[in-house]
Write a protein that holds these residues in place. Sequence first.
Motif, PDB file in Angstrom:
ATOM      1  N   PHE A 134       0.839  -1.202   0.000  1.00  0.00           N
ATOM      2  CA  PHE A 134       0.000   0.000   0.000  1.00  0.00           C
ATOM      3  C   PHE A 134       0.873   1.251   0.000  1.00  0.00           C
ATOM      4  N   GLU A 135       0.401   2.297  -0.707  1.00  0.00           N
ATOM      5  CA  GLU A 135       1.140   3.561  -0.753  1.00  0.00           C
ATOM      6  C   GLU A 135       0.168   4.720  -0.899  1.00  0.00           C
ATOM      7  N   LEU A 136       0.415   5.779  -0.132  1.00  0.00           N
ATOM      8  CA  LEU A 136      -0.347   7.016  -0.239  1.00  0.00           C
ATOM      9  C   LEU A 136       0.647   8.171  -0.375  1.00  0.00           C
ATOM     10  N   ASP A 137       0.403   9.077  -1.324  1.00  0.00           N
ATOM     11  CA  ASP A 137       1.321  10.195  -1.542  1.00  0.00           C
ATOM     12  C   ASP A 137       1.323  11.146  -0.356  1.00  0.00           C
ATOM     13  N   ILE A 138       0.157  11.706  -0.053  1.00  0.00           N
ATOM     14  CA  ILE A 138       0.026  12.649   1.071  1.00  0.00           C
ATOM     15  C   ILE A 138      -1.246  12.310   1.835  1.00  0.00           C
ATOM     16  N   VAL A 139      -1.123  12.280   3.160  1.00  0.00           N
ATOM     17  CA  VAL A 139      -2.293  12.162   4.020  1.00  0.00           C
ATOM     18  C   VAL A 139      -2.300  13.427   4.873  1.00  0.00           C
ATOM     19  N   ALA A 140      -3.395  14.167   4.775  1.00  0.00           N
ATOM     20  CA  ALA A 140      -3.505  15.448   5.470  1.00  0.00           C
ATOM     21  C   ALA A 140      -4.805  15.480   6.271  1.00  0.00           C
ATOM     22  N   ALA A 141      -4.938  16.528   7.070  1.00  0.00           N
ATOM     23  CA  ALA A 141      -6.161  16.715   7.847  1.00  0.00           C
ATOM     24  C   ALA A 141      -6.528  18.190   7.827  1.00  0.00           C
ATOM     25  N   LYS A 142      -7.827  18.433   7.750  1.00  0.00           N
ATOM     26  CA  LYS A 142      -8.344  19.795   7.836  1.00  0.00           C
ATOM     27  C   LYS A 142      -9.823  19.726   8.180  1.00  0.00           C
ATOM     28  N   ASP A 143     -10.233  20.595   9.091  1.00  0.00           N
ATOM     29  CA  ASP A 143     -11.642  20.683   9.477  1.00  0.00           C
ATOM     30  C   ASP A 143     -12.206  19.328   9.886  1.00  0.00           C
ATOM     31  N   ASN A 144     -11.461  18.598  10.703  1.00  0.00           N
ATOM     32  CA  ASN A 144     -11.890  17.303  11.234  1.00  0.00           C
ATOM     33  C   ASN A 144     -12.163  16.271  10.139  1.00  0.00           C
ATOM     34  N   ASP A 153      -7.894   2.677   3.425  1.00  0.00           N
ATOM     35  CA  ASP A 153      -8.578   1.815   4.386  1.00  0.00           C
ATOM     36  C   ASP A 153      -7.576   1.212   5.377  1.00  0.00           C
ATOM     37  N   ALA A 154      -6.432   0.759   4.872  1.00  0.00           N
ATOM     38  CA  ALA A 154      -5.392   0.208   5.752  1.00  0.00           C
ATOM     39  C   ALA A 154      -4.880   1.291   6.703  1.00  0.00           C
ATOM     40  N   TYR A 155      -4.682   2.490   6.206  1.00  0.00           N
ATOM     41  CA  TYR A 155      -4.203   3.611   7.013  1.00  0.00           C
ATOM     42  C   TYR A 155      -5.203   3.928   8.131  1.00  0.00           C
ATOM     43  N   ILE A 156      -6.471   4.006   7.757  1.00  0.00           N
ATOM     44  CA  ILE A 156      -7.534   4.329   8.719  1.00  0.00           C
ATOM     45  C   ILE A 156      -7.613   3.271   9.816  1.00  0.00           C
ATOM     46  N   LYS A 157      -7.531   2.013   9.430  1.00  0.00           N
ATOM     47  CA  LYS A 157      -7.578   0.926  10.420  1.00  0.00           C
ATOM     48  C   LYS A 157      -6.342   0.939  11.311  1.00  0.00           C
ATOM     49  N   LEU A 158      -5.155   1.128  10.715  1.00  0.00           N
ATOM     50  CA  LEU A 158      -3.914   1.134  11.480  1.00  0.00           C
ATOM     51  C   LEU A 158      -3.908   2.233  12.532  1.00  0.00           C
ATOM     52  N   PHE A 159      -4.342   3.430  12.155  1.00  0.00           N
ATOM     53  CA  PHE A 159      -4.310   4.569  13.075  1.00  0.00           C
ATOM     54  C   PHE A 159      -5.646   4.813  13.780  1.00  0.00           C
ATOM     55  N   GLN A 160      -6.597   3.903  13.575  1.00  0.00           N
ATOM     56  CA  GLN A 160      -7.911   3.951  14.236  1.00  0.00           C
ATOM     57  C   GLN A 160      -8.553   5.335  14.091  1.00  0.00           C
ATOM     58  N   ILE A 161      -8.660   5.771  12.864  1.00  0.00           N
ATOM     59  CA  ILE A 161      -9.227   7.089  12.557  1.00  0.00           C
ATOM     60  C   ILE A 161     -10.733   6.952  12.359  1.00  0.00           C
ATOM     61  N   ASP A 162     -11.464   7.855  12.984  1.00  0.00           N
ATOM     62  CA  ASP A 162     -12.920   7.810  12.911  1.00  0.00           C
ATOM     63  C   ASP A 162     -13.480   9.127  12.362  1.00  0.00           C
ATOM     64  N   ASN A 163     -12.761   9.709  11.400  1.00  0.00           N
ATOM     65  CA  ASN A 163     -13.195  10.966  10.782  1.00  0.00           C
ATOM     66  C   ASN A 163     -13.642  10.688   9.353  1.00  0.00           C
ATOM     67  N   PRO A 164     -14.431  11.583   8.800  1.00  0.00           N
ATOM     68  CA  PRO A 164     -14.772  11.448   7.380  1.00  0.00           C
ATOM     69  C   PRO A 164     -13.500  11.511   6.533  1.00  0.00           C
TER      70      PRO A 164
END
Length: 121
Positions: free
Chosen positions: A36-46, A81-92
């Motif tokens: 799996f590879e993601l270029d950039i993962v960012a966050a803004k406004d939850n 999906d792997a990233y979200i599960k690994l870091f237990q993210i519950d945001n949109p």
Amino acid sequence: MAEHNDLGKSGENAAVAYLEQKGYLIRDRNWRKGHFELDIVAAKDNELVVVEVKTRSDTLFAAPEDAVDLPKIRRTVRAADAYIKLFQIDNPVRFDIITVVGNDGNFKVEHIEEAFYPPLY
């Protein structure tokens, strides 16, 4: 390093600078886990924002975003999906594309928000 690799790295740096200027928090760059590879993962406004970066020196043959085809979208969604599960993210989650056209120091950056949605399998 090959010239196209240098261009890609410079384009990704331009994309990160653009996002930071717009108030995004950069969580990860070039995140990898297994295949799996993601270029950039960012966050803004939850919201978690997964960004695919496409860099080209010019658009003579095709627009950079045209390289984000259905197989690429599926790989990106699986990686997210792997990233979200690994870091237990519950945001949109939102999937964006940033195109970077030009040469180092003289780039045109375009941000396509909600560029695609996870496909139904």
